[in-house]
Design a protein around this motif. Structure first.
Motif, short mmCIF file in Angstrom:
data_model
loop_
_atom_site.label_atom_id
_atom_site.label_comp_id
_atom_site.label_asym_id
_atom_site.label_seq_id
_atom_site.Cartn_x
_atom_site.Cartn_y
_atom_site.Cartn_z
N ALA A 11 -7.42 3.11 1.10
CA ALA A 11 -6.97 3.53 -0.23
C ALA A 11 -7.35 2.47 -1.26
N SER A 65 -0.04 4.33 0.34
CA SER A 65 -0.47 5.25 1.39
C SER A 65 0.08 4.87 2.76
N CYS A 66 0.08 3.58 3.06
CA CYS A 66 0.59 3.09 4.34
C CYS A 66 2.11 2.89 4.31
N HIS A 118 -5.45 -6.40 1.87
CA HIS A 118 -6.30 -5.73 0.89
C HIS A 118 -7.46 -6.65 0.51
N CYS A 165 -7.20 -1.18 0.45
CA CYS A 165 -6.44 -1.41 1.68
C CYS A 165 -7.41 -1.46 2.87
N CYS A 217 0.86 -1.18 0.00
CA CYS A 217 0.00 0.00 0.00
C CYS A 217 0.90 1.23 0.00
N THR A 231 0.10 -4.49 3.52
CA THR A 231 -1.09 -4.55 4.38
C THR A 231 -2.14 -5.44 3.74
N VAL A 256 -6.49 -1.28 5.98
CA VAL A 256 -5.98 -0.41 7.03
C VAL A 256 -6.40 1.05 6.81
N CYS A 257 -6.15 1.59 5.61
CA CYS A 257 -6.39 3.03 5.37
C CYS A 257 -7.53 3.32 4.41
#
Length: 65
Positions: free
Chosen positions: A56, A16-17, A23, A51, A14, A21, A53-54
């Motif tokens: 994205a 962004s992270c 997905h 993702c 990712c 992560t 986590v975030c």
């Protein structure tokens, strides 16, 4: 042994992270030019990766691979 991630999730990079992560990955048919006269014929499959986590989302046209 059971994985810590749901079976519908896959570990990917990712941006962004800035890490690998989990997905959720799916395939989606998208109309590429909705305003064109033949828009019904301009649909393409896209690989959508989100993702967990975030949130994205990235989309890649499958025919470009």
């Amino acid at each position: 042994m059971k994985s810590k991630h749901d079976s519908s999730q896959i570990a990917e990079r990712c941006d962004s992270c800035a890490d690998e992560t989990p997905h959720v990955v799916s395939i989606e048919i998208r109309t590429e030019n909705e305003h064109a006269e033949n828009s019904a014929f301009s649909r393409e499959p896209y690989r959508i990766s989100t993702c967990v986590v975030c949130g994205a989302e990235t989309g890649q046209r499958m025919n470009d691979q």
